[in-house]
Scaffold this motif. Structure first.
Motif, PDB file in Angstrom:
ATOM      1  N   PHE A 191     -45.782  94.229 -70.354  1.00  0.00           N
ATOM      2  CA  PHE A 191     -45.603  94.218 -68.898  1.00  0.00           C
ATOM      3  C   PHE A 191     -44.696  95.359 -68.457  1.00  0.00           C
ATOM      4  CE2 PHE A 191     -43.038  91.016 -71.069  1.00  0.00           C
ATOM      5  CZ  PHE A 191     -41.742  91.428 -70.811  1.00  0.00           C
ATOM      6  N   SER A 192     -44.164  96.130 -69.438  1.00  0.00           N
ATOM      7  CA  SER A 192     -43.326  97.292 -69.180  1.00  0.00           C
ATOM      8  C   SER A 192     -42.146  96.916 -68.273  1.00  0.00           C
ATOM      9  CB  SER A 192     -44.157  98.433 -68.571  1.00  0.00           C
ATOM     10  OG  SER A 192     -43.398  99.624 -68.488  1.00  0.00           O
ATOM     11  N   THR A 193     -41.888  97.708 -67.247  1.00  0.00           N
ATOM     12  CA  THR A 193     -40.764  97.434 -66.351  1.00  0.00           C
ATOM     13  C   THR A 193     -41.156  96.545 -65.182  1.00  0.00           C
ATOM     14  OG1 THR A 193     -41.229  99.439 -65.087  1.00  0.00           O
ATOM     15  CG2 THR A 193     -39.654  99.635 -66.893  1.00  0.00           C
ATOM     16  N   LEU A 194     -42.444  96.190 -65.090  1.00  0.00           N
ATOM     17  CA  LEU A 194     -42.926  95.336 -64.001  1.00  0.00           C
ATOM     18  C   LEU A 194     -42.730  93.862 -64.349  1.00  0.00           C
ATOM     19  CD1 LEU A 194     -44.043  96.858 -61.522  1.00  0.00           C
ATOM     20  CD2 LEU A 194     -44.363  98.183 -63.590  1.00  0.00           C
ATOM     21  N   ASN A 195     -43.173  92.975 -63.448  1.00  0.00           N
ATOM     22  CA  ASN A 195     -42.857  91.556 -63.648  1.00  0.00           C
ATOM     23  C   ASN A 195     -43.944  90.757 -64.361  1.00  0.00           C
ATOM     24  OD1 ASN A 195     -44.695  91.479 -61.577  1.00  0.00           O
ATOM     25  ND2 ASN A 195     -43.221  90.835 -60.019  1.00  0.00           N
ATOM     26  N   SER A 196     -45.038  91.394 -64.778  1.00  0.00           N
ATOM     27  CA  SER A 196     -46.064  90.744 -65.589  1.00  0.00           C
ATOM     28  C   SER A 196     -47.089  91.797 -65.992  1.00  0.00           C
ATOM     29  CB  SER A 196     -46.735  89.586 -64.830  1.00  0.00           C
ATOM     30  OG  SER A 196     -47.550  90.076 -63.785  1.00  0.00           O
ATOM     31  N   PRO A 197     -47.962  91.495 -66.964  1.00  0.00           N
ATOM     32  CA  PRO A 197     -48.959  92.487 -67.384  1.00  0.00           C
ATOM     33  C   PRO A 197     -49.894  92.916 -66.259  1.00  0.00           C
ATOM     34  CG  PRO A 197     -48.762  90.756 -69.023  1.00  0.00           C
ATOM     35  CD  PRO A 197     -47.967  90.302 -67.838  1.00  0.00           C
ATOM     36  N   GLY A 198     -50.233  91.999 -65.343  1.00  0.00           N
ATOM     37  CA  GLY A 198     -51.162  92.334 -64.266  1.00  0.00           C
ATOM     38  C   GLY A 198     -50.690  93.493 -63.396  1.00  0.00           C
ATOM     39  N   PRO A 199     -49.489  93.383 -62.777  1.00  0.00           N
ATOM     40  CA  PRO A 199     -48.983  94.510 -61.984  1.00  0.00           C
ATOM     41  C   PRO A 199     -48.788  95.787 -62.798  1.00  0.00           C
ATOM     42  CG  PRO A 199     -47.804  92.506 -61.426  1.00  0.00           C
ATOM     43  CD  PRO A 199     -48.652  92.182 -62.611  1.00  0.00           C
ATOM     44  N   ALA A 200     -48.343  95.657 -64.056  1.00  0.00           N
ATOM     45  CA  ALA A 200     -48.157  96.844 -64.895  1.00  0.00           C
ATOM     46  C   ALA A 200     -49.486  97.548 -65.126  1.00  0.00           C
ATOM     47  CB  ALA A 200     -47.517  96.455 -66.233  1.00  0.00           C
ATOM     48  N   GLY A 201     -50.515  96.757 -65.472  1.00  0.00           N
ATOM     49  CA  GLY A 201     -51.834  97.340 -65.682  1.00  0.00           C
ATOM     50  C   GLY A 201     -52.405  97.937 -64.415  1.00  0.00           C
ATOM     51  N   MET A 202     -52.214  97.246 -63.294  1.00  0.00           N
ATOM     52  CA  MET A 202     -52.739  97.741 -62.024  1.00  0.00           C
ATOM     53  C   MET A 202     -52.029  99.022 -61.610  1.00  0.00           C
ATOM     54  SD  MET A 202     -55.227  96.852 -60.085  1.00  0.00           S
ATOM     55  CE  MET A 202     -55.460  95.178 -60.672  1.00  0.00           C
ATOM     56  N   TYR A 203     -50.733  99.113 -61.871  1.00  0.00           N
ATOM     57  CA  TYR A 203     -49.982 100.329 -61.523  1.00  0.00           C
ATOM     58  C   TYR A 203     -50.523 101.520 -62.309  1.00  0.00           C
ATOM     59  CZ  TYR A 203     -45.982 103.083 -59.967  1.00  0.00           C
ATOM     60  OH  TYR A 203     -45.196 104.034 -59.364  1.00  0.00           O
ATOM     61  N   MET A 204     -50.640 101.349 -63.619  1.00  0.00           N
ATOM     62  CA  MET A 204     -51.115 102.453 -64.446  1.00  0.00           C
ATOM     63  C   MET A 204     -52.580 102.772 -64.176  1.00  0.00           C
ATOM     64  SD  MET A 204     -49.107 101.937 -68.089  1.00  0.00           S
ATOM     65  CE  MET A 204     -49.099 100.144 -68.157  1.00  0.00           C
ATOM     66  N   GLY A 205     -53.390 101.748 -63.929  1.00  0.00           N
ATOM     67  CA  GLY A 205     -54.804 101.989 -63.629  1.00  0.00           C
ATOM     68  C   GLY A 205     -54.992 102.730 -62.321  1.00  0.00           C
ATOM     69  N   THR A 206     -54.205 102.353 -61.297  1.00  0.00           N
ATOM     70  CA  THR A 206     -54.298 103.025 -59.998  1.00  0.00           C
ATOM     71  C   THR A 206     -53.879 104.485 -60.110  1.00  0.00           C
ATOM     72  OG1 THR A 206     -53.766 100.924 -58.892  1.00  0.00           O
ATOM     73  CG2 THR A 206     -53.576 102.922 -57.577  1.00  0.00           C
ATOM     74  N   ALA A 207     -52.842 104.768 -60.913  1.00  0.00           N
ATOM     75  CA  ALA A 207     -52.364 106.143 -61.080  1.00  0.00           C
ATOM     76  C   ALA A 207     -53.291 106.961 -61.977  1.00  0.00           C
ATOM     77  CB  ALA A 207     -50.952 106.132 -61.660  1.00  0.00           C
ATOM     78  N   LEU A 208     -53.920 106.293 -62.937  1.00  0.00           N
ATOM     79  CA  LEU A 208     -54.767 107.009 -63.897  1.00  0.00           C
ATOM     80  C   LEU A 208     -55.997 107.611 -63.237  1.00  0.00           C
ATOM     81  CD1 LEU A 208     -54.864 107.736 -66.876  1.00  0.00           C
ATOM     82  CD2 LEU A 208     -56.085 105.585 -67.307  1.00  0.00           C
ATOM     83  N   ALA A 209     -56.507 106.958 -62.200  1.00  0.00           N
ATOM     84  CA  ALA A 209     -57.706 107.474 -61.528  1.00  0.00           C
ATOM     85  C   ALA A 209     -57.505 108.891 -60.990  1.00  0.00           C
ATOM     86  CB  ALA A 209     -58.137 106.518 -60.415  1.00  0.00           C
ATOM     87  N   PRO A 210     -56.497 109.148 -60.129  1.00  0.00           N
ATOM     88  CA  PRO A 210     -56.307 110.529 -59.670  1.00  0.00           C
ATOM     89  C   PRO A 210     -55.927 111.492 -60.787  1.00  0.00           C
ATOM     90  CG  PRO A 210     -54.505 109.126 -58.912  1.00  0.00           C
ATOM     91  CD  PRO A 210     -55.565 108.221 -59.453  1.00  0.00           C
ATOM     92  N   MET A 211     -55.230 111.006 -61.814  1.00  0.00           N
ATOM     93  CA  MET A 211     -54.853 111.877 -62.927  1.00  0.00           C
ATOM     94  C   MET A 211     -56.092 112.398 -63.655  1.00  0.00           C
ATOM     95  SD  MET A 211     -51.564 109.799 -64.477  1.00  0.00           S
ATOM     96  CE  MET A 211     -51.134 111.034 -65.718  1.00  0.00           C
TER      97      MET A 211
END
Length: 496
Positions: free
Chosen positions: A233-253
């Motif tokens: 879950f990294s620095t976020l509060n659960s795996p869901g938000p952590a995955g969604m954060y990285m997934g949302t950023a990965l698209a433009p990258m």
């Protein structure tokens, strides 16, 4: 005249510097008084939380008062680090707090977006005003029902919907050129790299404060607090938000070189690995949909380039995944993507949908805000209520806002899409920023099959990406008006 102009310019600079210095000193004094008062009069637990909350809010307030372009990147940073700060603070005290003041720090920090908006509200374009009106009507209706049924949880749920939406008027009233928009997206990419790096470290060596939190929180889906057995879950509060954060950023990258940041393809690989070890399939679905939509609305030559880049990422994953620690668990999770009908989680979501869907017709007025999600803790002695965990976003929205409110909500989403594509003929096609915004918004609608992506961090990320499209849309419109007036030059001077 030249001398007067020069003197006037320096006078304005010194006046601005003086105001900034006064503001900083005054704010510093205020925050010192707040922290001192809390330390002297309140319990140690509460005073520590308020002190940390004040420290996090202070820079955001200053940036908002100055209408700085660094405001959104700072707010992103607060969303990213605050859950980890909360876990570390609990670990230091040796006490787990199921409800903490720090949990609202990202929302309060995001709320300062309203400061630079208030003085310019009268400048809103009618399409933006109209879509905000529909969203406001849905939220008002949900609040009225919620106050009657759910008490204080209504306010928390309302904040989770409303505060991320403040980015819409902020974007519509801000002036960002293409360089500023690129810097904003790169800042997002850089925070995603930080989240991924901490997640990889967390997967290999579980920090004691994260283990402490895992041992106390009621969340069976995050694995065990041991190396290679944790669901990251990294620095976020659960795996869901952590995955969604990285997934949302990965698209433009993946989609554009200019949005990858200083690490380039290395950053993409780091975020890809970080996303993999969260084991969040909905984030992969969202990423795939975003890329497909972006590619579909791109020009012919760009499509082949994007397909080549996507192929490179898939090939890298094929090589890297089997070599990762704990690769067997990762591969087993990925196998369920192709045999989803045999997956326990998917079947639970399907059964849940069939069970709850009839409630929409038995309670067409809806349950109101505060009836679904984390907000149920406030009216249930710190424990999640009956609908605390809700795995279908479509049902969640209609069950919250009722049939009428749900229709208003989705009509507003359609108006956002309509606004983004409204100038495609005048600009010779959709800009890269508009394509990114459209792919994120349309992807969020598809991903409602998994969860509601319009609240909290997920909502903030979505409206931030949509806001980037709105800012680009506005900049091009301004450029067109200036060219008509003879005060500007080429279209290339504006976002593309």
């Amino acid at each position: 005249m030249a001398m007067k102009s020069l003197i006037g310019r320096y006078t304005n600079v010194f006046t601005y510097a003086g105001k900034t210095t006064t503001l900083l000193l005054g704010s510093t004094l205020f925050i010192s008084i707040v922290i001192g008062y809390c330390s002297a009069t309140m319990s140690p637990d509460v005073s520590a939380q308020i002190a940390i909350l004040s420290v996090l809010l202070f820079p955001a307030f200053i940036l908002a008062m100055l209408d700085s372009r660094r405001l959104i990147p700072y707010i992103l940073l607060v969303w990213v680090i605050c859950p980890e700060v909360r876990r570390f603070e609990d670990w230091m005290e040796g006490t787990y707090h199921s409800v903490s003041l720090l949990s609202i720090a990202p929302l309060l920090t995001s709320a300062v977006i309203i400061i630079p908006v208030l003085s310019k509200l009268h400048q809103l374009e009618s399409p933006i005003y109209r879509l905000l009106l529909y969203l406001s009507m849905a939220l008002m209706y949900g609040s009225l029902i919620g106050l009657a049924k759910n008490g204080t949880g209504t306010f928390y749920d309302l904040a989770n919907y409303l505060i991320p939406m403040l980015i819409i008027p902020y974007a519509a009233l801000s002036k960002f050129d293409h360089k500023a928009l690129d810097r904003l997206i790169v800042a997002f990419s850089n925070t995603a790299i930080l989240v991924a790096l901490y997640g990889i470290m967390q997967y290999i060596v579980v920090p004691p404060w994260d283990a402490f939190w895992m041992n106390h929180v009621e969340m069976s889906s995050i694995g065990k607090p041991y190396p290679l057995e944790i669901r990251v879950f990294s620095t976020l509060n659960s795996p869901g938000p952590a995955g969604m954060y990285m997934g949302t950023a990965l698209a433009p990258m993946i989609l554009e070189k200019k949005w990858r940041g200083p690490l380039g393809w290395i950053g993409i690989l780091i975020v890809t690995v970080g996303l993999l070890i969260t084991l969040v399939r909905s984030a992969w679905v969202m990423l795939f949909i975003d890329i497909v939509i972006y590619t579909a609305v791109s020009a012919g030559k760009q499509k082949w380039k994007l397909l080549a880049q996507l192929s490179a990422v898939i090939a890298a994953m094929y090589v890297i995944i089997p070599k990762l620690p704990g690769a067997q668990g990762l591969l087993a999770r990925l196998d369920t993507m192709t045999a989803i009908q045999d997956d326990h989680s998917y079947n639970e979501r399907l059964d849940f949908f069939h069970t709850v869907f009839p409630m929409l017709f038995s309670k067409p007025q809806g349950l109101g805000l505060g009836s679904i999600g984390v907000g149920t803790k406030l009216s249930n002695d710190g424990a999640l209520g009956e609908y605390g965990i809700f795995d279908n976003g479509f049902v969640a929205i209609f069950l919250t806002f009722g049939i009428i409110g749900g229709i208003l909500f989705f009509w507003a989403l359609w108006l956002v899409i309509k606004y983004l594509i409204s100038r495609r003929k005048e600009t010779g096609g959709l800009t890269s920023y508009t394509r990114l915004a459209l792919s994120a918004l349309e992807g969020s609608i598809v991903c409602l099959v998994f969860e509601n992506g319009y609240t909290g961090l997920k909502g903030f990320l979505l409206w931030m990406v949509v806001g980037i499209g709105i800012m680009a849309h506005k900049t091009i419109a301004q450029g067109r008006r200036q060219r008509i007036d003879g005060t500007a030059g080429r279209l290339e001077d504006y976002p593309n």
